[in-house]
Design a protein around this motif. Structure first.
Motif, PDB file in Angstrom:
ATOM      1  N   GLY A 297       7.978   1.805   5.564  1.00  0.00           N
ATOM      2  CA  GLY A 297       8.806   0.635   5.309  1.00  0.00           C
ATOM      3  C   GLY A 297       8.030  -0.634   5.034  1.00  0.00           C
ATOM      4  O   GLY A 297       8.626  -1.710   4.932  1.00  0.00           O
ATOM      5  N   ARG A 298       6.723  -0.493   4.878  1.00  0.00           N
ATOM      6  CA  ARG A 298       5.907  -1.686   4.636  1.00  0.00           C
ATOM      7  C   ARG A 298       4.605  -1.263   3.991  1.00  0.00           C
ATOM      8  O   ARG A 298       3.985  -0.277   4.395  1.00  0.00           O
ATOM      9  CB  ARG A 298       5.619  -2.392   5.957  1.00  0.00           C
ATOM     10  CG  ARG A 298       4.762  -3.633   5.809  1.00  0.00           C
ATOM     11  CD  ARG A 298       4.340  -4.194   7.140  1.00  0.00           C
ATOM     12  NE  ARG A 298       3.417  -5.300   6.995  1.00  0.00           N
ATOM     13  CZ  ARG A 298       3.731  -6.566   7.237  1.00  0.00           C
ATOM     14  NH1 ARG A 298       4.953  -6.877   7.647  1.00  0.00           N
ATOM     15  NH2 ARG A 298       2.845  -7.515   7.078  1.00  0.00           N
ATOM     16  N   THR A 299       4.184  -2.053   3.000  1.00  0.00           N
ATOM     17  CA  THR A 299       2.865  -1.820   2.443  1.00  0.00           C
ATOM     18  C   THR A 299       1.822  -2.374   3.391  1.00  0.00           C
ATOM     19  O   THR A 299       2.035  -3.406   4.040  1.00  0.00           O
ATOM     20  CB  THR A 299       2.733  -2.492   1.064  1.00  0.00           C
ATOM     21  OG1 THR A 299       1.419  -2.271   0.564  1.00  0.00           O
ATOM     22  CG2 THR A 299       2.967  -3.991   1.166  1.00  0.00           C
ATOM     23  N   LEU A 300       0.712  -1.672   3.492  1.00  0.00           N
ATOM     24  CA  LEU A 300      -0.304  -2.066   4.468  1.00  0.00           C
ATOM     25  C   LEU A 300      -1.395  -2.956   3.875  1.00  0.00           C
ATOM     26  O   LEU A 300      -2.277  -3.396   4.597  1.00  0.00           O
ATOM     27  CB  LEU A 300      -0.920  -0.822   5.089  1.00  0.00           C
ATOM     28  CG  LEU A 300       0.058  -0.017   5.959  1.00  0.00           C
ATOM     29  CD1 LEU A 300      -0.627   1.205   6.542  1.00  0.00           C
ATOM     30  CD2 LEU A 300       0.635  -0.877   7.060  1.00  0.00           C
ATOM     31  N   ARG A 301      -1.303  -3.230   2.576  1.00  0.00           N
ATOM     32  CA  ARG A 301      -2.305  -4.111   1.977  1.00  0.00           C
ATOM     33  C   ARG A 301      -2.211  -5.482   2.636  1.00  0.00           C
ATOM     34  O   ARG A 301      -1.122  -6.014   2.826  1.00  0.00           O
ATOM     35  CB  ARG A 301      -2.065  -4.220   0.476  1.00  0.00           C
ATOM     36  CG  ARG A 301      -3.175  -4.924  -0.262  1.00  0.00           C
ATOM     37  CD  ARG A 301      -2.898  -4.908  -1.750  1.00  0.00           C
ATOM     38  NE  ARG A 301      -1.626  -5.528  -2.082  1.00  0.00           N
ATOM     39  CZ  ARG A 301      -1.138  -5.603  -3.317  1.00  0.00           C
ATOM     40  NH1 ARG A 301      -1.817  -5.070  -4.317  1.00  0.00           N
ATOM     41  NH2 ARG A 301       0.027  -6.172  -3.546  1.00  0.00           N
TER      42      ARG A 301
ATOM     43  N   GLY B   6     -10.438  -4.959   3.412  1.00  0.00           N
ATOM     44  CA  GLY B   6     -11.837  -5.151   3.759  1.00  0.00           C
ATOM     45  C   GLY B   6     -12.341  -4.200   4.828  1.00  0.00           C
ATOM     46  O   GLY B   6     -13.540  -3.947   4.914  1.00  0.00           O
ATOM     47  N   GLY B   7     -11.440  -3.674   5.637  1.00  0.00           N
ATOM     48  CA  GLY B   7     -11.820  -2.665   6.618  1.00  0.00           C
ATOM     49  C   GLY B   7     -12.567  -3.181   7.829  1.00  0.00           C
ATOM     50  O   GLY B   7     -13.207  -2.406   8.542  1.00  0.00           O
TER      51      GLY B   7
ATOM     52  N   GLY C  13      -8.411   3.516   9.008  1.00  0.00           N
ATOM     53  CA  GLY C  13      -7.145   3.639   8.301  1.00  0.00           C
ATOM     54  C   GLY C  13      -7.266   4.512   7.086  1.00  0.00           C
ATOM     55  O   GLY C  13      -8.344   4.624   6.479  1.00  0.00           O
ATOM     56  N   ASP C  14      -6.173   5.164   6.735  1.00  0.00           N
ATOM     57  CA  ASP C  14      -6.078   5.988   5.521  1.00  0.00           C
ATOM     58  C   ASP C  14      -4.953   5.412   4.677  1.00  0.00           C
ATOM     59  O   ASP C  14      -3.771   5.588   4.994  1.00  0.00           O
ATOM     60  CB  ASP C  14      -5.800   7.445   5.899  1.00  0.00           C
ATOM     61  CG  ASP C  14      -5.819   8.366   4.696  1.00  0.00           C
ATOM     62  OD1 ASP C  14      -5.480   7.920   3.573  1.00  0.00           O
ATOM     63  OD2 ASP C  14      -6.144   9.555   4.876  1.00  0.00           O
ATOM     64  N   ASN C  15      -5.328   4.723   3.615  1.00  0.00           N
ATOM     65  CA  ASN C  15      -4.335   4.040   2.786  1.00  0.00           C
ATOM     66  C   ASN C  15      -3.370   5.021   2.133  1.00  0.00           C
ATOM     67  O   ASN C  15      -2.170   4.752   2.028  1.00  0.00           O
ATOM     68  CB  ASN C  15      -5.060   3.225   1.725  1.00  0.00           C
ATOM     69  CG  ASN C  15      -4.126   2.289   0.979  1.00  0.00           C
ATOM     70  OD1 ASN C  15      -3.271   1.652   1.592  1.00  0.00           O
ATOM     71  ND2 ASN C  15      -4.279   2.233  -0.316  1.00  0.00           N
TER      72      ASN C  15
END
Length: 118
Positions: A26-30, A55-56, A72-74
């Motif tokens: 329900g949300r982009t993680l960018r 940027g990680g 994280g795994d985009n």
């Protein structure tokens, strides 16, 4: 609607390893900051680690530094917490959260129990 769903908790022996996952929908993680927090019985919820999607970069509580790794795994919209060399004091309910400035969480998952046996 945003949902954070944790999994991977369980019983682990002291010195062992466990990997927690948090799937976000329900949300982009960018440009999002994700965090892991924990709450032990009778104690307040505390910060464990954060991961900045853009940027990680990462940050850790002193109590877990060198033992835990957040990543994280985009492609999977998932944040992980790799827990190594666990100790009795790591026993807690672990929550993932969307985090704002100052590492202040503003949206929580339901939590997953981690129990360390000695």
């Amino acid at each position: 609607q945003v949902q954070l769903v944790e999994s991977g908790g369980g019983l682990v022996q002291a010195g062992g390893s466990l990997r927690l996952s948090c799937v976000v929908s329900g949300r982009t993680l960018r440009s999002t900051i994700m965090g892991w927090f924990r709450q032990a019985p009778g104690k307040e919820r505390e910060f464990v680690a954060v991961f900045t999607w853009n940027g990680g970069s990462t940050a850790y509580a002193d109590s877990v530094k060198g033992r835990f790794t957040i990543s994280g795994d985009n492609a999977k919209n998932t944040v992980y917490l790799q827990m190594n060399s666990v100790k009795d004091e790591d026993t807690a309910v672990y929550y993932c959260a969307l985090v704002g400035s100052g590492y202040v969480p503003f949206y929580w998952g339901q939590g997953t129990q981690v129990t360390v046996s000695s």
